[in-house]
Scaffold this motif. Structure first.
Motif, PDB file in Angstrom:
ATOM      1  N   ILE A 277      -1.382  23.948  42.367  1.00 28.99           N
ATOM      2  CA  ILE A 277      -1.336  24.536  41.470  1.00 28.99           C
ATOM      3  C   ILE A 277      -2.001  26.277  42.128  1.00 28.99           C
ATOM      4  O   ILE A 277      -2.525  26.637  41.984  1.00 28.99           O
ATOM      5  N   ILE A 278      -0.883  26.989  40.733  1.00 28.35           N
ATOM      6  CA  ILE A 278      -0.886  28.830  41.600  1.00 28.35           C
ATOM      7  C   ILE A 278      -0.461  29.618  40.043  1.00 28.35           C
ATOM      8  O   ILE A 278       0.530  29.434  39.455  1.00 28.35           O
ATOM      9  N   VAL A 279      -1.518  30.331  40.011  1.00 23.98           N
ATOM     10  CA  VAL A 279      -1.597  31.570  38.805  1.00 23.98           C
ATOM     11  C   VAL A 279      -1.636  32.280  39.142  1.00 23.98           C
ATOM     12  O   VAL A 279      -2.757  33.412  40.272  1.00 23.98           O
ATOM     13  N   ILE A 280      -0.937  33.544  38.897  1.00 26.39           N
ATOM     14  CA  ILE A 280      -0.367  35.260  39.823  1.00 26.39           C
ATOM     15  C   ILE A 280       0.011  35.982  38.552  1.00 26.39           C
ATOM     16  O   ILE A 280       0.589  35.354  37.505  1.00 26.39           O
ATOM     17  N   SER A 281      -0.881  37.052  38.462  1.00 30.20           N
ATOM     18  CA  SER A 281       0.167  37.922  37.466  1.00 30.20           C
ATOM     19  C   SER A 281       0.735  38.737  38.912  1.00 30.20           C
ATOM     20  O   SER A 281       1.045  39.041  40.101  1.00 30.20           O
ATOM     21  N   ASP A 282       2.291  39.457  38.158  1.00 30.30           N
ATOM     22  CA  ASP A 282       2.928  40.120  38.847  1.00 30.30           C
ATOM     23  C   ASP A 282       2.491  41.427  39.609  1.00 30.30           C
ATOM     24  O   ASP A 282       3.188  41.788  40.238  1.00 30.30           O
ATOM     25  N   ASN A 283       2.053  42.207  38.194  1.00 29.38           N
ATOM     26  CA  ASN A 283       1.086  42.911  37.982  1.00 29.38           C
ATOM     27  C   ASN A 283      -0.256  43.892  37.926  1.00 29.38           C
ATOM     28  O   ASN A 283      -0.341  41.973  36.137  1.00 29.38           O
ATOM     29  N   GLY A 284      -1.144  44.403  37.275  1.00 26.92           N
ATOM     30  CA  GLY A 284      -1.604  44.489  36.920  1.00 26.92           C
ATOM     31  C   GLY A 284      -1.474  45.586  36.165  1.00 26.92           C
ATOM     32  O   GLY A 284      -0.309  45.482  35.623  1.00 26.92           O
ATOM     33  N   TYR A 285      -2.620  45.716  35.024  1.00 30.60           N
ATOM     34  CA  TYR A 285      -2.378  47.092  34.223  1.00 30.60           C
ATOM     35  C   TYR A 285      -3.414  47.789  33.949  1.00 30.60           C
ATOM     36  O   TYR A 285      -4.470  47.732  33.723  1.00 30.60           O
ATOM     37  N   CYS A 286      -3.412  48.713  33.254  1.00 32.50           N
ATOM     38  CA  CYS A 286      -4.052  50.288  32.503  1.00 32.50           C
ATOM     39  C   CYS A 286      -4.636  50.183  31.521  1.00 32.50           C
ATOM     40  O   CYS A 286      -3.512  50.315  30.759  1.00 32.50           O
ATOM     41  N   TRP A 287      -6.168  49.982  30.847  1.00 35.83           N
ATOM     42  CA  TRP A 287      -6.336  50.038  29.938  1.00 35.83           C
ATOM     43  C   TRP A 287      -7.217  51.525  29.788  1.00 35.83           C
ATOM     44  O   TRP A 287      -8.362  51.688  29.224  1.00 35.83           O
ATOM     45  N   GLY A 288      -6.102  52.940  30.177  1.00 34.29           N
ATOM     46  CA  GLY A 288      -6.064  53.912  29.834  1.00 34.29           C
ATOM     47  C   GLY A 288      -7.405  54.880  31.039  1.00 34.29           C
ATOM     48  O   GLY A 288      -7.935  55.255  30.708  1.00 34.29           O
ATOM     49  N   ASP A 289      -7.464  53.881  32.261  1.00 34.97           N
ATOM     50  CA  ASP A 289      -7.687  54.617  33.613  1.00 34.97           C
ATOM     51  C   ASP A 289      -7.121  55.912  33.528  1.00 34.97           C
ATOM     52  O   ASP A 289      -6.224  55.213  33.863  1.00 34.97           O
TER      53      ASP A 289
ATOM     54  N   ALA B 160      -0.537  51.642  31.449  1.00 31.82           N
ATOM     55  CA  ALA B 160       0.484  51.371  32.063  1.00 31.82           C
ATOM     56  C   ALA B 160       0.219  50.538  33.753  1.00 31.82           C
ATOM     57  O   ALA B 160      -0.804  50.380  33.907  1.00 31.82           O
ATOM     58  N   LYS B 161       1.474  50.735  33.841  1.00 34.32           N
ATOM     59  CA  LYS B 161       1.267  49.760  35.419  1.00 34.32           C
ATOM     60  C   LYS B 161       2.141  50.863  35.851  1.00 34.32           C
ATOM     61  O   LYS B 161       1.788  52.509  35.436  1.00 34.32           O
ATOM     62  N   SER B 162       2.316  50.092  37.674  1.00 31.98           N
ATOM     63  CA  SER B 162       3.435  51.639  38.366  1.00 31.98           C
ATOM     64  C   SER B 162       3.192  52.785  39.048  1.00 31.98           C
ATOM     65  O   SER B 162       3.140  53.351  39.539  1.00 31.98           O
ATOM     66  N   VAL B 163       1.478  52.640  39.239  1.00 33.16           N
ATOM     67  CA  VAL B 163       0.496  53.957  39.702  1.00 33.16           C
ATOM     68  C   VAL B 163      -0.195  53.398  40.759  1.00 33.16           C
ATOM     69  O   VAL B 163      -0.532  51.835  40.605  1.00 33.16           O
ATOM     70  N   PRO B 164      -0.843  53.747  41.453  1.00 32.59           N
ATOM     71  CA  PRO B 164      -1.205  53.288  43.067  1.00 32.59           C
ATOM     72  C   PRO B 164      -3.128  53.303  42.625  1.00 32.59           C
ATOM     73  O   PRO B 164      -3.290  52.591  43.886  1.00 32.59           O
ATOM     74  N   TYR B 165      -3.648  52.936  41.051  1.00 30.59           N
ATOM     75  CA  TYR B 165      -4.718  53.138  41.189  1.00 30.59           C
ATOM     76  C   TYR B 165      -5.544  50.956  41.113  1.00 30.59           C
ATOM     77  O   TYR B 165      -4.528  50.527  40.447  1.00 30.59           O
ATOM     78  N   SER B 166      -6.058  51.203  41.201  1.00 25.67           N
ATOM     79  CA  SER B 166      -6.435  49.637  41.048  1.00 25.67           C
ATOM     80  C   SER B 166      -6.553  48.642  39.956  1.00 25.67           C
ATOM     81  O   SER B 166      -5.628  47.509  40.109  1.00 25.67           O
ATOM     82  N   PRO B 167      -6.264  49.365  39.033  1.00 30.78           N
ATOM     83  CA  PRO B 167      -6.440  48.310  37.939  1.00 30.78           C
ATOM     84  C   PRO B 167      -4.752  47.738  37.577  1.00 30.78           C
ATOM     85  O   PRO B 167      -4.590  47.239  37.176  1.00 30.78           O
ATOM     86  N   ALA B 168      -3.990  48.839  38.489  1.00 26.61           N
ATOM     87  CA  ALA B 168      -2.492  48.385  38.302  1.00 26.61           C
ATOM     88  C   ALA B 168      -1.667  48.140  39.483  1.00 26.61           C
ATOM     89  O   ALA B 168      -1.167  46.883  39.321  1.00 26.61           O
ATOM     90  N   VAL B 169      -2.562  47.478  40.655  1.00 20.40           N
ATOM     91  CA  VAL B 169      -2.095  46.763  41.717  1.00 20.40           C
ATOM     92  C   VAL B 169      -2.726  45.487  42.118  1.00 20.40           C
ATOM     93  O   VAL B 169      -2.120  44.846  42.970  1.00 20.40           O
TER      94      VAL B 169
END
Length: 461
Positions: free
Chosen positions: A286-298, A303-312
């Protein structure tokens, strides 16, 4: 426990197979890595799930505690749904599989994807949920024996293609995926064939709509982090400087994501209970993974798409009792979404032959020294720049480019318009860009020329 798997567990994993070198990708074995026969494989991919969301998934926490591993340094090599999902299915960086933005799923060579190898090796393959962004709902996802494909992906009423029959359905989509998955397992209970089950719910993607019973679920309080509170962003690119911090908005996003993930956990729990009833849980990877992260106001970004840790950075968990992964193990190697296909092929004992894979099996020892991260701006109307980055345990080096996509292909001068360098050990929230307004001495000390040359080489590889 941290680090790579303990030596005793490595011996279990490598039993009956040829050990891979550190630079190896799939291990070069033609037999299952555990030596116990081909496992069933469940791959659950969530949508925009950031780190620090385990609270919403007690079934997942219990499963990993009993028989699994959590990877603490997992990355999405392109923090966007379409490219990341293509990387998961192909084991390749986006610049190698060609799906550079959401849309244009036809650019992924379907002869090179994971379900094709598994199906040809005798696996029964099934997919329930979201496939690639922009996929025509009337078109069957290739190499799946059974499928229930939704498009456009939504929490509520939308179009579904169920094994060739297209109709609108009003059910909460995560629950519908759960029901399809359980029925699949029951239909094939007596089958002697191993199966591959690919589950792709919409949660916790915007608009973060929870199932009715979780609409008012109380979530733990949250005060943000130093990146959310960042006030001086002069060292960031222009579009980040223009982004306004909003802790209240970030809290709303966080609460909505946690509530939608509770239904994903119910999905996982229903599948686990059915496997346990069939006495097949032990021999299921069983493998559980997300396609990407998400920024909570960082840094002011929601949103996502930025090079910072919460998104990547992304959550990634493996459970396989028969595979000897241990109980409650953590692994702090530098890993990524491109490693999923090689890991599954390794577990199943499938040699991909001459296929080009950028990832490597997570079931093997050895560690890479860096990862390439990359993202392309879709057009002039989209915020930000195209960018690429090198990330290691110690630092992240980022270049932003004068490049946009036109008809799915990069155009522009490619000139570097902004650079960033962060010491991840001292500055995990990426508050201080060490290349901002510094003299040539700092650039020489950090060897920016060398970093840039290596990043360019990785982008071409």
């Amino acid at each position: 426990m941290s680090g790579t798997f303990p030596l005793t567990r490595r011996r279990v994993l490598l039993s009956g197979a040829v050990a891979a070198t550190v630079a190896g990708i799939c291990g070069g074995t033609s037999r299952p890595v555990s030596g116990r026969g081909r496992p069933n494989v469940l791959l659950l991919v969530t949508d925009d799930q950031p780190l620090h969301t385990e609270w919403a998934m007690p079934v997942l926490r219990d499963m990993i505690k009993r028989s699994g591993v959590r990877f603490t340094r997992a990355y999405a090599t392109t923090p966007l749904c379409g490219p990341s999902r293509a990387s998961i299915l192909s084991g390749r960086y986006a610049h190698n599989h060609g799906v550079l933005q959401n849309g244009r799923p036809e650019r992924l060579d379907q002869s090179t994807v994971l379900p094709r190898y598994l199906r040809e090796a005798g696996y029964r393959t099934a997919m329930f949920g979201k496939y690639l962004n922009g996929w025509d709902v009337h078109q069957a996802p290739p190499h799946f024996d059974e499928y229930a494909l939704m498009h456009p992906p939504k929490y509520g009423e939308t179009w579904w293609n169920v094994n060739g029959k297209v109709s609108r359905k009003r059910a909460y989509s995560t629950s519908l995926i759960r029901d399809h998955a359980v029925r699949f397992l029951r239909r094939h209970r007596a089958s002697g064939r191993p199966w591959f089950l690919y589950l792709t719910p919409y949660a916790p993607h915007a608009p973060f709509t929870p199932e009715a019973r979780y609409a008012n679920l109380s979530v733990p309080s949250w005060r943000g982090n130093p990146a959310v509170a960042e006030s001086d962003k002069r060292d960031k690119p222009f579009y980040i400087r223009r982004s306004d911090p909003d802790l209240h908005r970030a809290r709303r996003i966080r609460a909505g994501q946690l509530r939608t993930l509770r239904s994903v956990d119910d999905l996982l729990g229903a599948v686990r209970d059915e496997l346990r009833a069939q006495r097949r849980l032990d021999d299921t990877l069983i493998i559980v993974i997300s396609d990407n992260g998400y920024c909570w106001g960082d840094h002011g970004w929601h949103a996502k798409s930025v090079p910072y840790s919460p998104a990547v950075r992304i959550p990634l968990y493996l459970s396989w009792p028969a595979g000897g992964l241990g109980r409650g193990t953590t692994d702090d190697r530098l890993v990524a979404n491109i490693d999923i296909m090689p890991t599954i092929l390794d577990a199943a004992g499938i040699d991909p032959g001459a296929a080009r894979l950028d990832g490597r099996s997570l079931l093997r020892p050895g560690e890479r020294d860096r990862l390439l991260l990359e993202w392309w701006k879709r057009g002039p109307g989209q915020a930000g720049h195209s960018w690429a980055a090198t990330v290691t345990r110690d630092y992240q080096y980022i270049e932003h480019y004068d490049t946009i996509l036109r008809r799915g292909r990069p155009v522009g001068s490619g000139a570097v318009v902004h650079r960033e360098y962060y010491d991840l050990r001292k500055d995990p929230h990426q508050l201080t860009n060490l290349l901002h307004r510094t003299g040539s001495g700092v650039a020489r000390r950090l060897d920016v020329a060398g970093l840039s040359a290596r990043l360019a080489a990785d982008r071409r590889a």
